[in-house]
Write an enzyme that holds these catalytic residues in place. Structure first.
Site, PDB file in Angstrom:
ATOM      1  N   ARG A 134      24.102 -21.993  11.515  1.00  0.00           N
ATOM      2  CA  ARG A 134      23.319 -23.183  11.155  1.00  0.00           C
ATOM      3  C   ARG A 134      24.140 -23.993  10.161  1.00  0.00           C
ATOM      4  O   ARG A 134      24.583 -23.470   9.142  1.00  0.00           O
ATOM      5  CB  ARG A 134      21.992 -22.757  10.528  1.00  0.00           C
ATOM      6  CG  ARG A 134      21.172 -23.894   9.898  1.00  0.00           C
ATOM      7  CD  ARG A 134      20.720 -24.873  10.974  1.00  0.00           C
ATOM      8  NE  ARG A 134      19.603 -25.693  10.530  1.00  0.00           N
ATOM      9  CZ  ARG A 134      19.708 -26.810   9.812  1.00  0.00           C
ATOM     10  NH1 ARG A 134      20.903 -27.206   9.384  1.00  0.00           N
ATOM     11  NH2 ARG A 134      18.639 -27.509   9.502  1.00  0.00           N
ATOM     12  N   ASP A 139      20.251 -31.842   8.348  1.00  0.00           N
ATOM     13  CA  ASP A 139      19.102 -31.621   9.219  1.00  0.00           C
ATOM     14  C   ASP A 139      19.171 -32.650  10.333  1.00  0.00           C
ATOM     15  O   ASP A 139      19.079 -33.861  10.073  1.00  0.00           O
ATOM     16  CB  ASP A 139      17.810 -31.780   8.416  1.00  0.00           C
ATOM     17  CG  ASP A 139      16.657 -30.996   9.005  1.00  0.00           C
ATOM     18  OD1 ASP A 139      16.871 -30.331  10.039  1.00  0.00           O
ATOM     19  OD2 ASP A 139      15.549 -31.041   8.430  1.00  0.00           O
ATOM     20  N   GLU A 142      15.208 -33.029  16.069  1.00  0.00           N
ATOM     21  CA  GLU A 142      14.867 -31.874  16.895  1.00  0.00           C
ATOM     22  C   GLU A 142      14.778 -32.231  18.374  1.00  0.00           C
ATOM     23  O   GLU A 142      14.173 -33.242  18.755  1.00  0.00           O
ATOM     24  CB  GLU A 142      13.527 -31.289  16.444  1.00  0.00           C
ATOM     25  CG  GLU A 142      13.538 -30.679  15.055  1.00  0.00           C
ATOM     26  CD  GLU A 142      14.313 -29.374  15.012  1.00  0.00           C
ATOM     27  OE1 GLU A 142      14.254 -28.610  15.994  1.00  0.00           O
ATOM     28  OE2 GLU A 142      14.978 -29.132  13.991  1.00  0.00           O
ATOM     29  N   ARG A 182      20.597 -16.002  11.999  1.00  0.00           N
ATOM     30  CA  ARG A 182      21.676 -16.976  11.888  1.00  0.00           C
ATOM     31  C   ARG A 182      22.292 -16.884  10.493  1.00  0.00           C
ATOM     32  O   ARG A 182      21.729 -16.272   9.592  1.00  0.00           O
ATOM     33  CB  ARG A 182      21.151 -18.405  12.095  1.00  0.00           C
ATOM     34  CG  ARG A 182      20.411 -18.639  13.369  1.00  0.00           C
ATOM     35  CD  ARG A 182      19.911 -20.069  13.474  1.00  0.00           C
ATOM     36  NE  ARG A 182      19.076 -20.468  12.345  1.00  0.00           N
ATOM     37  CZ  ARG A 182      18.411 -21.615  12.274  1.00  0.00           C
ATOM     38  NH1 ARG A 182      18.509 -22.483  13.273  1.00  0.00           N
ATOM     39  NH2 ARG A 182      17.672 -21.915  11.219  1.00  0.00           N
TER      40      ARG A 182
END
Length: 292
Positions: A134, A139, A142, A182
């Site tokens: 990650r 960010d 999505e 992750r």
């Protein structure tokens, strides 16, 4: 009868007695067989010490630098915030996460050109053999998952990250693990067609510059790899926002319904994942890490 004729009888007797005399002599001197003094000589000790030390150093070097890590949960706490992992990107799952096949030592260790050190290309051969990463500090919008709608610019971020990293060798500075098996990591890549060529690029920073991601925001904190990197990321986001690049295109437009990846997650009930603490690595003063 003596043979040869010119030999004396005493000489012949000595020759007859030689085998038995040798056996009796060996029996009477067992210390000559178990003589340990040879093992205390420098000509024996020095090669032994050198050979033993060489073997131990080679084993330690292999375990520390050349042992392949199959997946994220197998990463030792000694790696966190201290060491990096080198590998080849095998797939990109979303706009801010992907998988790599660990290739310790890279080409110098034979990866890519030795017959027994090839990165698998078939999906079934990669099962349970890749590290899920990650990206730290960012960010991305999505994609559609589990019945949730796709966020605007999610496809753009995924497409760009795929073209930028797919099948390329990257170095990941590991920070933390999360509950999704992750590792949160700062990832760097070198590309021949960049300018200047082969310059080390921070993938998170490149995404922020292009407006393909926002700086990661969460109530429980986020991971940037240090305060210096956080400032760098926030500055890159500010410039992308000012120039209305990527997902910031409709940011200032009234009635556009613009929302950040964090706001989207909150609306969809996607709470912050719980971090998995491993070892005693110190954070960056931003709280625990749980990037989703």
């Amino acid at each position: 009868m003596r043979w040869p004729p010119w030999s004396s009888e005493s000489t012949n007797d000595e020759q007859k007695q030689t085998p038995s005399s040798w056996l009796s002599s060996a029996a009477n001197k067992p210390s000559s067989i178990l003589d340990w003094t040879a093992f205390t000589e420098l000509r024996t000790i020095i090669p032994t010490v050198v050979l033993t030390s060489g073997i131990l150093i080679a084993v330690r070097f292999h375990r520390r630098y050349l042992r392949r890590i199959p997946d994220a949960p197998s990463i030792s706490s000694s790696y966190l915030r201290r060491r990096s992992i080198f590998g080849q990107v095998t797939s990109v799952g979303d706009g801010d996460n992907f998988r790599i096949f660990h290739t310790p030592g890279g080409r110098m260790a034979g990866w890519g050109w030795l017959p027994w050190k090839k990165v698998p290309t078939v999906k079934k051969d990669l099962k349970d053999k890749t590290i899920h990463i990650r990206l730290a500090g960012v960010d991305a919008p999505e994609l559609a998952h589990f019945g949730r709608p796709e966020q605007p610019f999610a496809r753009d971020a995924h497409t760009w990250l795929t073209s930028y990293l797919s099948n390329r060798r990257v170095r990941a500075l590991v920070h933390r693990q999360d509950q999704y098996s992750r590792v949160v990591a700062s990832v760097f890549v070198r590309r021949a067609f960049d300018f200047p060529p082969f310059r080390r690029r921070d993938v998170s920073y490149e995404m922020l510059k292009r407006g393909l991601a926002t700086v990661y925001e969460a109530k429980i904190g986020s991971e940037f790899g240090g305060d210096k990197m956080e400032k760098k990321y926030r500055k890159a986001e500010w410039w992308a926002k000012k120039r209305a690049r990527g997902l910031w295109k409709d940011y200032r437009r009234v009635g556009s319904g613009w929302e950040s990846p964090r706001e989207y997650k909150n609306r969809m009930g996607m709470g912050d994942p719980l971090p998995i603490e491993k070892g005693n690595g110190k954070g960056n003063g931003k709280g625990k890490i749980g990037q989703k």
